[in-house]
Motif scaffolding. Structure first.
Motif, short mmCIF file in Angstrom:
data_model
loop_
_atom_site.label_atom_id
_atom_site.label_comp_id
_atom_site.label_asym_id
_atom_site.label_seq_id
_atom_site.Cartn_x
_atom_site.Cartn_y
_atom_site.Cartn_z
N ALA A 73 15.88 -5.35 0.06
CA ALA A 73 15.45 -6.56 0.76
C ALA A 73 13.93 -6.67 0.76
CB ALA A 73 15.99 -6.56 2.19
N LEU A 74 13.25 -5.55 0.95
CA LEU A 74 11.78 -5.57 0.89
C LEU A 74 11.29 -6.03 -0.47
CD1 LEU A 74 10.40 -2.37 2.69
CD2 LEU A 74 9.68 -4.74 3.05
N ALA A 75 11.99 -5.61 -1.52
CA ALA A 75 11.59 -5.96 -2.88
C ALA A 75 11.58 -7.47 -3.10
CB ALA A 75 12.51 -5.28 -3.88
N GLU A 76 12.40 -8.20 -2.36
CA GLU A 76 12.48 -9.64 -2.54
C GLU A 76 11.65 -10.41 -1.53
OE1 GLU A 76 16.43 -11.17 -3.07
OE2 GLU A 76 17.11 -9.37 -4.13
N MET A 77 10.98 -9.69 -0.62
CA MET A 77 10.13 -10.35 0.37
C MET A 77 8.78 -10.68 -0.26
SD MET A 77 11.71 -10.65 3.35
CE MET A 77 10.44 -10.75 4.60
N PRO A 78 8.30 -11.88 -0.10
CA PRO A 78 6.97 -12.22 -0.64
C PRO A 78 5.86 -11.73 0.30
CG PRO A 78 7.90 -14.12 0.47
CD PRO A 78 8.94 -13.03 0.56
N GLY A 79 4.65 -11.75 -0.19
CA GLY A 79 3.50 -11.53 0.67
C GLY A 79 2.93 -10.12 0.62
N ASP A 80 1.74 -10.00 1.18
CA ASP A 80 1.00 -8.74 1.15
C ASP A 80 1.63 -7.67 2.03
OD1 ASP A 80 -0.82 -9.94 -0.53
OD2 ASP A 80 -2.23 -10.47 1.07
N GLU A 81 2.22 -8.09 3.16
CA GLU A 81 2.80 -7.10 4.06
C GLU A 81 3.97 -6.38 3.39
OE1 GLU A 81 4.76 -6.64 8.53
OE2 GLU A 81 4.22 -8.63 7.76
N ALA A 82 4.82 -7.14 2.70
CA ALA A 82 5.94 -6.52 1.99
C ALA A 82 5.43 -5.59 0.90
CB ALA A 82 6.86 -7.59 1.40
N ALA A 83 4.39 -6.03 0.17
CA ALA A 83 3.83 -5.19 -0.89
C ALA A 83 3.27 -3.89 -0.31
CB ALA A 83 2.73 -5.95 -1.64
N ALA A 84 2.63 -3.97 0.84
CA ALA A 84 2.08 -2.77 1.47
C ALA A 84 3.21 -1.80 1.86
CB ALA A 84 1.25 -3.14 2.70
N GLN A 85 4.30 -2.33 2.40
CA GLN A 85 5.44 -1.48 2.77
C GLN A 85 6.05 -0.84 1.52
OE1 GLN A 85 6.02 -0.67 5.71
NE2 GLN A 85 5.33 -2.30 7.07
N LEU A 86 6.09 -1.58 0.43
CA LEU A 86 6.63 -1.03 -0.83
C LEU A 86 5.72 0.08 -1.37
CD1 LEU A 86 7.82 -4.35 -2.51
CD2 LEU A 86 9.29 -2.45 -1.78
N ARG A 87 4.42 -0.10 -1.24
CA ARG A 87 3.50 0.96 -1.69
C ARG A 87 3.71 2.23 -0.87
NH1 ARG A 87 -0.04 -3.48 -2.55
NH2 ARG A 87 -0.86 -3.34 -0.42
N ASP A 88 3.90 2.06 0.43
CA ASP A 88 4.19 3.24 1.27
C ASP A 88 5.49 3.90 0.84
OD1 ASP A 88 1.90 2.80 2.72
OD2 ASP A 88 2.91 1.78 4.38
N ALA A 89 6.46 3.09 0.41
CA ALA A 89 7.77 3.62 0.02
C ALA A 89 7.71 4.43 -1.26
CB ALA A 89 8.77 2.47 -0.15
N LEU A 90 6.62 4.35 -2.03
CA LEU A 90 6.48 5.16 -3.23
C LEU A 90 6.43 6.66 -2.91
CD1 LEU A 90 3.85 3.07 -5.24
CD2 LEU A 90 6.30 3.27 -5.72
N ALA A 91 6.09 6.97 -1.67
CA ALA A 91 6.03 8.38 -1.24
C ALA A 91 7.27 8.78 -0.44
CB ALA A 91 4.77 8.61 -0.41
N HIS A 92 8.28 7.95 -0.43
CA HIS A 92 9.48 8.22 0.36
C HIS A 92 10.24 9.41 -0.23
CE1 HIS A 92 13.26 7.50 2.50
NE2 HIS A 92 12.60 6.67 3.28
N PRO A 93 10.84 10.26 0.60
CA PRO A 93 11.59 11.41 0.07
C PRO A 93 12.86 11.03 -0.69
CG PRO A 93 11.79 11.27 2.47
CD PRO A 93 10.74 10.30 2.08
N ASP A 94 13.37 9.81 -0.48
CA ASP A 94 14.57 9.35 -1.17
C ASP A 94 14.18 8.77 -2.52
OD1 ASP A 94 16.80 7.94 -2.11
OD2 ASP A 94 17.50 7.48 -0.10
N ALA A 95 14.67 9.37 -3.60
CA ALA A 95 14.32 8.92 -4.94
C ALA A 95 14.77 7.50 -5.21
CB ALA A 95 14.92 9.87 -5.99
#
Length: 361
Positions: free
Chosen positions: A198-220
């Motif tokens: 769902a985050l992947a389909e959200m527009p805007g800078d806030e969603a992009a920032a959350q996705l960048r944080d998710a790059l370090a998530h323990p779940d592959a």
């Protein structure tokens, strides 16, 4: 002590004391010469015991059993009270949540309130069709609070309904990315995946920032979805994760496509090519410095094949040099793949030069 005095001291009304007497819960031990009820000290203690048990949620019938049945054990009743209290709290919490969501929709009239209630009920329906219609209706009807959409999206198992909910969330405005990011910490892997999708389909800078944080998530899986989404947005932060996906064989085709899109930028293309080549080389980074003869870790043949194929759509001299070297690789499959990709690369280059040199009409 007469009934009026008992009522004053105990806080139990005279009417309720008479009701207790009619049920046989507490009977005055005596009567005055004028026939008035007269309560003894034991009677008053029993009244306080009744009130104490009422404060725990026991019915008057249960209180009578508790006080008069010598074989009565409280453990079963207390367990039942705990269960009933939890059910009541859950119901009250659900009601409070629904009221807050209605309030968040800022209804202007009772008709708006009813529309929100209908949509909220439909989102929780057992019918997938009803849930999907509710998700699609959020764009035209009174808007459903984003919190309700997030909750529905994180729990939805039907593919079509999930897509409709993600679409509704993408149009819902502020608040969605932060709520979805909380879903990334859910204990259930399926919920985490729905959150990042769902985050992947959200527009805007806030969603992009959350996705960048998710790059370090323990779940592959979470990292992979985040990297693909960021790659589609042209964010180079996704490059290391996308290369990892190719090595590990997780959505490697999609990861390679994302890298090819990112490689439209010359600096990113060189970074990507270097990253792919580094992963092809034997890995000695984890070996101790004194262990000169320690064996190096080399990616397995399938991983090296995927890395080689990923170089195909990466422009620039770094990728070209890597393919030339790989065409002489000791692994025959890798060498043949690299040689074939070089031929295609040269053919495309020749076509591009011919097109550039052709006279204009």
């Amino acid at each position: 002590m007469l009934i009026g005095e008992v009522a004053r001291r105990s806080g139990v009304s005279a009417r309720m004391l008479r009701h207790y007497e009619s049920l046989g819960l507490v009977r005055p031990s005596g009567r005055t010469g004028s026939g008035y009820r007269e309560y003894s000290g034991d009677d008053i203690r029993r009244i306080f015991h009744i009130e104490s048990l009422r404060s725990l949620g026991l019915s008057l019938r249960e209180i009578g059993r508790a006080l008069d049945d010598p074989g009565f054990t409280p453990s079963t009743l207390v367990d039942d009270l705990i269960r009933r209290t939890r059910e009541r709290l859950a119901a009250e919490t659900e009601l409070l949540t629904r009221l807050r969501r209605i309030d968040a929709a800022e209804p202007a009239a009772w008709e708006d309130v009813l529309q929100v209630v209908v949509l909220l009920q439909a989102l929780g329906s057992k019918s997938a069709d009803a849930r999907q219609r509710a998700a699609l209706a959020t764009a035209d009807e009174v808007p459903v609070p984003v919190e309700a959409l997030v909750e529905a999206a994180l729990s939805e198992t039907d593919t079509n309904v999930a897509g409709a909910l993600r679409w509704a969330l993408a149009r819902s405005g502020d608040g969605g990315p932060a709520l979805l990011a909380e879903g990334l910490g859910a204990p259930a892997a399926a919920v985490r995946e729905r959150a990042v999708q769902a985050l992947a389909e959200m527009p805007g800078d806030e969603a992009a920032a959350q996705l960048r944080d998710a790059l370090a998530h323990p779940d592959a899986t979470v990292r992979g979805h985040a990297a693909l989404a960021l790659g589609a947005r042209g964010e180079a932060d996704a490059i290391p994760t996308l290369i990892d996906m190719i090595v590990e064989g997780r959505n490697d085709t999609d990861a390679a496509d994302a890298l090819s899109v990112l490689a439209s930028d010359a600096a990113a293309a060189d970074r990507i090519a270097t990253g792919l080549v580094d992963r092809l080389a034997p890995d000695t980074a984890g070996a101790p410095a004194h262990a000169a003869g320690a064996p190096a870790h080399t990616p397995g043949a399938p991983a090296r094949g995927r890395l080689t194929q990923a170089l195909a759509d990466i422009p620039g001299p770094t990728a070209s040099r890597a393919l030339v070297e790989l065409s002489h690789d000791g692994d025959r499959a890798v060498a043949l793949t690299a040689a074939y990709l070089l031929q295609l690369r040269e053919a495309r280059l020749d076509q591009s030069e011919q097109h550039a040199g052709s006279p204009c009409e």
